[in-house]
Each structure stands twice: as C-alpha cells, then as structure tokens.
Design an enzyme around this catalytic site. Structure first.
Site, PDB file in Angstrom:
ATOM      1  N   ARG A   1     -18.219  16.816  48.780  1.00 15.76           N
ATOM      2  CA  ARG A   1     -17.934  15.429  49.149  1.00 15.76           C
ATOM      3  C   ARG A   1     -19.028  14.490  48.677  1.00 15.76           C
ATOM      4  O   ARG A   1     -18.772  13.363  48.311  1.00 15.76           O
ATOM      5  CB  ARG A   1     -17.795  15.291  50.669  1.00 15.76           C
ATOM      6  CG  ARG A   1     -16.575  15.955  51.227  1.00 15.76           C
ATOM      7  CD  ARG A   1     -16.640  15.965  52.708  1.00 15.76           C
ATOM      8  NE  ARG A   1     -17.795  16.788  53.106  1.00 15.76           N
ATOM      9  CZ  ARG A   1     -17.955  17.341  54.285  1.00 15.76           C
ATOM     10  NH1 ARG A   1     -17.075  17.141  55.225  1.00 15.76           N
ATOM     11  NH2 ARG A   1     -19.000  18.083  54.552  1.00 15.76           N
TER      12      ARG A   1
ATOM     13  N   SER B   1     -13.527  18.011  58.784  1.00 12.96           N
ATOM     14  CA  SER B   1     -12.796  18.499  59.960  1.00 12.96           C
ATOM     15  C   SER B   1     -13.418  17.962  61.242  1.00 12.96           C
ATOM     16  O   SER B   1     -12.710  17.649  62.204  1.00 12.96           O
ATOM     17  CB  SER B   1     -12.781  20.029  59.975  1.00 12.96           C
ATOM     18  OG  SER B   1     -12.014  20.520  58.901  1.00 12.96           O
TER      19      SER B   1
ATOM     20  N   LYS C   1     -19.637  29.056  65.360  1.00 10.53           N
ATOM     21  CA  LYS C   1     -18.947  27.827  65.742  1.00 10.53           C
ATOM     22  C   LYS C   1     -17.912  28.147  66.809  1.00 10.53           C
ATOM     23  O   LYS C   1     -17.328  29.222  66.821  1.00 10.53           O
ATOM     24  CB  LYS C   1     -18.223  27.218  64.532  1.00 10.53           C
ATOM     25  CG  LYS C   1     -19.130  26.625  63.482  1.00 10.53           C
ATOM     26  CD  LYS C   1     -18.298  25.965  62.396  1.00 10.53           C
ATOM     27  CE  LYS C   1     -19.169  25.350  61.315  1.00 10.53           C
ATOM     28  NZ  LYS C   1     -18.350  24.718  60.255  1.00 10.53           N
TER      29      LYS C   1
ATOM     30  N   HIS D   1      -9.127  18.976  52.066  1.00  8.63           N
ATOM     31  CA  HIS D   1      -9.003  20.403  51.751  1.00  8.63           C
ATOM     32  C   HIS D   1      -7.800  20.643  50.838  1.00  8.63           C
ATOM     33  O   HIS D   1      -7.896  21.369  49.844  1.00  8.63           O
ATOM     34  CB  HIS D   1      -8.797  21.229  53.028  1.00  8.63           C
ATOM     35  CG  HIS D   1      -9.969  21.296  53.935  1.00  8.63           C
ATOM     36  ND1 HIS D   1      -9.857  21.044  55.284  1.00  8.63           N
ATOM     37  CD2 HIS D   1     -11.268  21.612  53.718  1.00  8.63           C
ATOM     38  CE1 HIS D   1     -11.039  21.192  55.856  1.00  8.63           C
ATOM     39  NE2 HIS D   1     -11.918  21.529  54.919  1.00  8.63           N
TER      40      HIS D   1
END
Length: 165
Positions: free
Chosen positions: A91, A129, A42, A18
C-alpha cells in the site's frame, strides 16, 4: 509448465484492496492460491473457516483462484503447493520494509521461490482490514470497500454484539 503463485494473508476480512491484488495476480499466473494464515498472535474477528468461506464467495468469478489455509512458515506451504511465486500487495512505503525482510528470509529458505510485489491500486492505498473493522464496528457503510458478502457478514457480526461507541 503451469505457473503457481501463493497470495498469503490474514484476510480478516477480505477487502476490495485484497481482491484487486488477487485479480491482478490471476492475470499474471496460471493459478493463484489465496492462503489464509492461522495467526496465533492475532485475535481475529472472523474464524479461519469464516474467512475461507468469505474468500471463496468473493473470488468465485475468478476461475484460476483457489482458497486454502495454512499453519507454520509460508515458505514451507509454498513448497508443499509446488508454487514458484509469492504475491504480496504494497500500500505504501511503510509496508515495504517488513515485506522486504519477509521476502529475504523466504528467498534464503526457498531459493527457487520469487516474491512479487504489486502496488495496490490508488483507490485502495489507504485500505486495511483493521480500518474496515473499525468503520464496521460503528455500523457505517462499508459496501464500497469490501465485497458484498463481506459487508453482510460484518453487519451480522457487529449487530449481534454490543457496540463499542
């Protein structure tokens, strides 16, 4: 005219991947607002307030970065901040499909806002994460994948709760 970009995310927790995207965005735009999403879908490890504090400490060396949080649609937040750009890190190809859909709806709802995709630096391409939390849960060393302040916070979080081995 000042160029303002929003870099949104959950940042639960912020990783070096990040920070790589945030720093590179700060090299391109006059101001980068790192915006922590209140995601009700979440269950976060860190509260929004904790994530804001961790991000402030992790980015304090980048003068043109500010930290904030938001609820609701990203595009509404971007317009409210008078930003003209959204920064998203990618990514892998697997990230692209979702990000393309999000960018398309944001363009439809905010025609003046552009989405900028930045490829994650190779050394962080595997990092998420979720992976950080999984590794930290077992008290493994995460100091080479998260900022020091986050490594300390993870250690405190997992040493104060029962380990899930």
């Amino acid at each position: 005219m000042t160029s303002i970009a929003v870099c949104p995310g959950s940042f639960d927790p912020v990783t070096l991947g990040h920070l790589d995207i945030i720093q590179r965005g700060a090299n391109v735009f006059d101001e980068v607002i790192v915006a922590v999403l209140h995601n009700r879908n979440k269950v976060p490890l860190f509260s929004v307030e904790e994530r804001l504090e961790l991000l402030k400490k992790a980015t304090e060396h980048i003068p043109n970065v500010t930290i904030d949080s938001f609820n609701g649609l990203l595009i509404d937040y971007v317009k409210q901040k008078q930003a003209k750009a959204i920064i998203r890190g990618l990514r892998a190809v697997s990230d692209f499909e979702y990000e393309m859909q999000a960018a398309s709806i944001n363009k439809k709802l905010g025609p003046d806002v552009e989405t900028f995709f930045m490829m994650t630096s190779n050394q962080y391409s595997y990092l998420s994460s979720s992976i950080v939390k999984e590794v930290a849960k077992y008290e493994a060393d995460v100091s080479d994948i998260v900022p020091p302040v986050v490594a300390e916070a993870l250690k405190a979080k997992f040493s104060s709760s029962p380990r899930n081995k």
